[in-house]
Design an enzyme around this catalytic site. Sequence first.
Site, PDB file in Angstrom:
ATOM      1  N   GLY A   1     -20.519-128.241  10.576  1.00 38.64           N
ATOM      2  CA  GLY A   1     -19.191-128.494  10.030  1.00 38.64           C
ATOM      3  C   GLY A   1     -18.156-128.571  11.136  1.00 38.64           C
ATOM      4  N   GLN A   2     -18.560-128.150  12.340  1.00 38.87           N
ATOM      5  CA  GLN A   2     -17.627-128.174  13.471  1.00 38.87           C
ATOM      6  C   GLN A   2     -17.395-129.591  13.978  1.00 38.87           C
ATOM      7  OE1 GLN A   2     -20.815-128.335  13.857  1.00 38.87           O
ATOM      8  NE2 GLN A   2     -21.564-127.471  15.751  1.00 38.87           N
ATOM      9  N   GLY A   3     -18.276-130.507  13.596  1.00 33.79           N
ATOM     10  CA  GLY A   3     -18.065-131.899  13.964  1.00 33.79           C
ATOM     11  C   GLY A   3     -18.799-132.338  15.210  1.00 33.79           C
TER      12      GLY A   3
ATOM     13  N   ALA B   1     -22.039-120.033  20.542  1.00 35.16           N
ATOM     14  CA  ALA B   1     -21.318-119.785  21.790  1.00 35.16           C
ATOM     15  C   ALA B   1     -20.277-120.854  22.131  1.00 35.16           C
ATOM     16  CB  ALA B   1     -22.298-119.620  22.965  1.00 35.16           C
TER      17      ALA B   1
ATOM     18  N   ARG C   1     -20.776-123.798  22.746  1.00 35.97           N
ATOM     19  CA  ARG C   1     -21.309-124.407  23.966  1.00 35.97           C
ATOM     20  C   ARG C   1     -21.698-125.870  23.810  1.00 35.97           C
ATOM     21  NH1 ARG C   1     -26.795-124.578  23.277  1.00 35.97           N
ATOM     22  NH2 ARG C   1     -27.297-124.934  25.455  1.00 35.97           N
TER      23      ARG C   1
ATOM     24  N   GLY D   1     -15.450-125.585  25.136  1.00 38.06           N
ATOM     25  CA  GLY D   1     -15.569-125.284  23.717  1.00 38.06           C
ATOM     26  C   GLY D   1     -14.332-124.654  23.097  1.00 38.06           C
TER      27      GLY D   1
ATOM     28  N   GLY E   1     -14.839-123.725  19.301  1.00 38.51           N
ATOM     29  CA  GLY E   1     -15.259-123.350  17.949  1.00 38.51           C
ATOM     30  C   GLY E   1     -14.936-121.925  17.552  1.00 38.51           C
ATOM     31  N   GLU E   2     -15.147-120.990  18.441  1.00 38.02           N
ATOM     32  CA  GLU E   2     -14.986-119.574  18.070  1.00 38.02           C
ATOM     33  C   GLU E   2     -13.600-119.028  18.361  1.00 38.02           C
ATOM     34  OE1 GLU E   2     -18.909-117.428  19.463  1.00 38.02           O
ATOM     35  OE2 GLU E   2     -18.319-118.993  20.846  1.00 38.02           O
TER      36      GLU E   2
END
Lengths: 783, 160
Positions: free
Chosen positions: A489-491, A530, A532, A737, A739-740
């Site tokens: 879902g992050q793409g 991560a 990454r 990155g 995402g987190e």
Amino acid sequence: MAIAQASTSSVVGKSVKRIDVQEKVTGAAQYTDDIAFGNALHHCRVKRSPHPHALIKKINYDKALLIPGVKLVVTGEDFPEYVGLYLQDRNIFARDRVRFVGEGVAAVVASTEEIAEKALDAIDVEYELLQPVLDPEFGASKEAPIIHPDLEKYEHPNFIFPVNGTNMANHFKIRKGDTEAAWPQCAAIVEHTFRIPQVQHVPIEPHVAIAKAEENGQVTLWASTQSPFAQRALLAKSLHIPESDFRVIAPLIGGGFGCKAGVTMEAIPVAAALKLKGVPIKLLLTREEEFYTNFVRQGLVIKLKVGCDKDGNLLAMENTMYWDGGAYTEYGVNVTRAGGYSSTGPYDIPNMRTDSICVYTNHPVGGAYRGFGMAELHTGVGQIMDMLADKIGMDRTEFHLRNCVRGGDVLATGMVIHEVGLPECIDKVARALKLGEKEAPSAPNKLRGKGIALAWKAPAMPPNAGSSALVKMNADGTVNVSVGGQELGQGTFTAMAQIAAESLGVPYEAVKVLGPIDTRYSPYEWQTVASRLTWSMGNAVRNAALDAKKKILDIVAEAWNEKPEDLDIKDGYVISYKTEESIEIKDFVVYGLPKADDQGWLGGPIVGAGSFMPTYVTGLDAETGQGERAVVHYTTGAQGLDIEIDKDTGRITVLYAASAFDVGKAINPDMVRQQMEGGFVQGLSSAMFEECQLVGGEMRNPSFVDYRIATAIDVPEKIDTFIVETAQDDGPFGARGIGEHPLVPVIAALANAIYDATGVRITNPPFSAEKIYMALLEAGVVN
Amino acid sequence: MSYHRITLKVNGSLEVVDISGNMTLLQMLREKLALTGTKNGCASGECGACTVLMNGDAVNSCMVLAAECDGAEIITVEGLAKNGEMDVVQKTLVDLGAVQCGFCTPGVLISARALLNRNPHPTEFEIRDALSGNLCRCTGYNRIVEAVKVAAEIEGQEGA
């Protein structure tokens, strides 16, 4: 030959629509539970421990086998080998003892789910209860009962440091400078202990896995997983199956956030399948199981002491962290390590002493959770920095700017950090929030305040986690890019298509990156964790695209008798800068080109291959945590909130939030913003509502009714996001990155805003209305 | 266990389905009619992933027995598009980047459709309230809310 129009626009940096969106809005997208297996499908249910700590004296499942439709019961006796990512401390089923409520002791396979569930009641397990360890500080003490007597026998990599004969599964240390000598030089010192509870990931898609073993030795696992290759490696090793015979198929997944990383419940149907060959066996967790049997975000007790000189320059920090690793810490030991090497938070502190200790407890198993220890760490660090700024009497924003990490700083591990845009992030958030300007609340019974917090995070992984990719050219000029990283879902499929198109010189629309990931056909990827992939898998995709490009240009160069350096690919055409010749690549990338004299052919089907693995990460000394390069890089940022608190109820309303992160280069800016927004709201949800209520080791709130997550009415109407771009030297197009990271600073930023509004510091999340109201009552703010 | 034969309309098609008495509408859609677009997130009526339209109302299909659906008209996410043209809420969710993992999306789309059917000009609060039964862990909701708002505007213009 037509002269191709040279491309003037670049697709990297453009907010193209996500590649998988059409299927997701029409219901066509296939997730693991959507795969049809027909009448052969069998179902698996798991007999779970009701006790947090007990010896298994006897398991009797004779009666279960008599139930019509029951095909198989398996227990720990059947699977003696260990499995684990970092510290191999776990069996597929409990063997001689159970260590948390919900641990699997046996599994039933039956023709229907109902029969399998019913058969669980016919399994008798005799236990001898043991004293449970329910607090990590107690667990680390000499008085605590030992949960893993065999700790010294467990395999682990050389960067994990278990303390034999204790419950400490990893003890990461930093000793830099001299904190004892620094304290007398401090003009202000603050000490505080913060407690962060376990929280659950709550993907909307529950864990599901289907396994099938064939008589010829082939094993196939279909799973909702972030880690098809890691699952293959870990399960193949534990079950003595060659990796080449172990196939993991990973369709799109309905949210992961870390709980679908490594191996979790997938091992159970695989184990069952090995005993009942030829039929697919499915395990779908109930929502209740999703809450109490899966990886949780570890609880943390963090004891901080930090001091600065009279001008507000940070001089020293002592950071002692007791992580509630839960019953098995096979993955959690590395959360502890990440918390350790990043333990300063994004601040430049010359004298540092850190003890980051992962403690076995009889709580749910701690694992990866979006942020990998950073949200917990920052909950302490992000608050205590504000507390120290107040104590020394300095403007908080100025304090953060004065002390935040900047390019060239020597970090607590001895690593020299690359250029970071953190000061710019702080500045953007402070301006957006109008920090420092006190604004009036909307009503007399409300209090208004603002708070910010900074964040940093490095990809937490082994030093040599690798990626690979294939770029396969088709005869119509389209391109299939194969990767092993997962679309959560992050793409990432979209970003990879952009990187491939840009690197190869073809239109974005020509490139397809699609699932499912299949370890038999997809190239290797360590794990989708991560933050990454954009960086690591992006590099592999870029390398694969450049490899394909080189092969294409070599063919044309030979055919045209030119040098490859004089050729390029633009918009799907090879062009010559020298002769202005051009040829559409689809004319030859599969079938080749005729030689100039028409006698024979050049080229053949073009496949580009690319890999990437960081080679420069060094080890850290076990006693001092010092080493040349602890991590690959850090993504940094800042976040702030403007809130109101209702004095009559303690309820928080978030009026506005702002985030700024330095992503190096935004491959797809709109999707970067989506990560910033979604991550912020997930963090806000954990800050305001979420806690696994563990009583005697048992989770008391394993449902959406009792474990509330943020809904559409809980989020601020306006969230501004700012993208800062300080290029990463080894990132594809400079990217790193994101995402987190947007989840990392939220709890601290909200706590700081609560303090700003009320003058009361409430340090331990979640900041429920009740907790806030009681604190205001105690402080005399309300009566 | 009782068994039933029911007749109902699903996405415009008449269906005759043999079901057991304890089968839910969600199970029937996914297992008997191969309509797997409707998702199972909790099987207890709490997450909204299984939302479908039943006689025009949004319902959690995991909380409806299939046997209750005899004679009913059901619309699932697969039935939102008409003649190959996506519903306006599908289009706006795509355009505004309101989809990430996509698992809550089918339920969100149905709840949004139900809202706009009964209230073509919802306020922001009404949109948030209508979506509050659809849990989403990825997007942070605001883009979904915005997409529904824009969809209402587009439909308002088309209707005018």
